[in-house]
Enzyme design. Structure first.
Site, PDB file in Angstrom:
ATOM      1  N   GLU A 211       0.816  -1.162   0.079  1.00  0.00           N
ATOM      2  CA  GLU A 211      -0.024  -0.083  -0.211  1.00  0.00           C
ATOM      3  C   GLU A 211       0.917   1.421   0.000  1.00  0.00           C
ATOM      4  O   GLU A 211       2.034   1.263   0.367  1.00  0.00           O
ATOM      5  CB  GLU A 211      -0.847   0.074   1.180  1.00  0.00           C
ATOM      6  CG  GLU A 211      -1.972  -1.013   1.288  1.00  0.00           C
ATOM      7  CD  GLU A 211      -2.652  -1.019   2.498  1.00  0.00           C
ATOM      8  OE1 GLU A 211      -3.739  -1.367   2.582  1.00  0.00           O
ATOM      9  OE2 GLU A 211      -2.290  -0.670   3.591  1.00  0.00           O
ATOM     10  N   HIS A 249      -6.662   2.667   6.209  1.00  0.00           N
ATOM     11  CA  HIS A 249      -5.847   1.867   7.652  1.00  0.00           C
ATOM     12  C   HIS A 249      -4.355   2.254   7.700  1.00  0.00           C
ATOM     13  O   HIS A 249      -3.610   1.929   8.638  1.00  0.00           O
ATOM     14  CB  HIS A 249      -6.579   0.550   7.933  1.00  0.00           C
ATOM     15  CG  HIS A 249      -5.771  -0.567   7.020  1.00  0.00           C
ATOM     16  ND1 HIS A 249      -4.701  -1.055   7.127  1.00  0.00           N
ATOM     17  CD2 HIS A 249      -6.657  -1.243   6.187  1.00  0.00           C
ATOM     18  CE1 HIS A 249      -4.525  -1.975   6.109  1.00  0.00           C
ATOM     19  NE2 HIS A 249      -5.701  -2.041   5.519  1.00  0.00           N
TER      20      HIS A 249
END
Length: 301
Positions: A211, A249
């Site tokens: 990510e 997140h």
């Protein structure tokens, strides 16, 4: 074989008697996991019927390990109590602790990660879906019915993308899928999983999902270039993320080129990793590479 979790793993669940603990213990049992006990000091001595199996509840991790030979703990413990629960597991020297809990304060995670590392307890997570070795054992919340045993290893920061790639490649199957979590401070890293998959004779190809934010993927790329001989396919989530924003997140702030999906993709490709633009394209790259392996003379993949 598999990494970190096999059919011989004996699993206890810290927080088993809570709503989430009960629900996912039932799912783990249905997947064939050898859940040998729960831990709740207030309910020590109880025996709980879950999924047709009677599971004893112990007062501590040490007591559970002594009684059952457990070597894995899965933690469904509220954030304020997570640090104490992980510390207890590490004090008992359990080899593997899978911390599912989301929302743990960073300073707590820093403290318990260091504490566990000093006591040779491997942490997966926090804020992770856990791990599954299909057909063998499932420790966490990963759905067990979306794939089958196979020879792909998967390591991912994202729970949702873990499930998607498992489903996309369900006809091929996986040795182990590890969701390491996307919090700023985690235990097991991409590099740890890459090293384990490289050493696993039953893993032929590795899928790595990253990510935006931080430099974990760039560090993994350097490790791949120097130490990994098996083919690796990558996917980076966040190509459309706006600059300067905290996203998801991962808690990742992208500034300039640092931490961007493009920079991570470039680092991985420089290390010989094939990187997909979408999860579906990533799955297609895996299929093509496995076909190439199968066609290589002398290769038994």
């Amino acid at each position: 074989m598999a990494i970190f979790l096999t059919k011989d793993s004996k699993v206890i669940v810290q927080g088993m008697t809570g709503a989430e603990g009960m629900k996912h213990t039932r799912r783990m049992l249905a997947a064939g996991t050898d859940v040998v006990g729960g831990v709740n000091p207030r309910k020590a001595g109880a025996r709980v019927e879950i999924g047709g199996r009677t599971v004893p509840v112990f007062g501590s991790v040490r007591e559970a390990m002594d009684a059952t030979g457990a070597d894995v703990s899965v933690l469904f413990v509220p954030p304020p109590h997570a640090k104490a629960a992980v510390t207890e597991a590490a004090d008992a020297r359990i080899p593997l602790a899978v911390v599912i809990t989301e929302g743990i304060p960073v300073h707590d995670a820093v403290a318990f990660q260091a504490y566990a590392r000093a006591r040779a307890t491997r942490i997966i997570g926090p804020n992770c879906p856990g791990l599954i070795s299909p057909g063998q054992s499932n420790a966490g919340i990963i759905p067990a019915d979306i794939t089958k045993p196979g020879r792909i290893g998967l390591v991912s920061k994202s729970g949702t993308l873990t499930y998607q790639l498992m489903y996309e490649l369900r006809d091929i199957g996986f040795s182990t899928c590890v969701g390491i979590g996307g919090d700023p401070v985690i235990g097991t890293t991409h590099i740890d999983a890459l090293a384990a998959f490289e050493a696993d004779p039953d893993t032929d190809l590795i899928v790595m999902i990253g990510e935006i934010g931080g430099d974990a993927e760039e560090r993994a790329a350097r490790y791949i270039a120097d130490h990994v001989t098996k083919p690796v396919v990558g996917y980076i989530a966040g190509f459309t993320a706006p600059e300067g924003r905290t996203m998801g997140h991962a808690g990742a702030i992208v500034s300039g080129s640092s931490g961007t999906a493009a920079a991570k993709k470039a680092a991985l490709e420089a290390a010989g990793v094939s990187v997909g633009a979408t999860p579906t394209e990533t799955a297609g790259l895996v299929v093509a590479l496995l076909d190439d392996l199968a066609e290589t003379p002398g290769n038994v993949a």
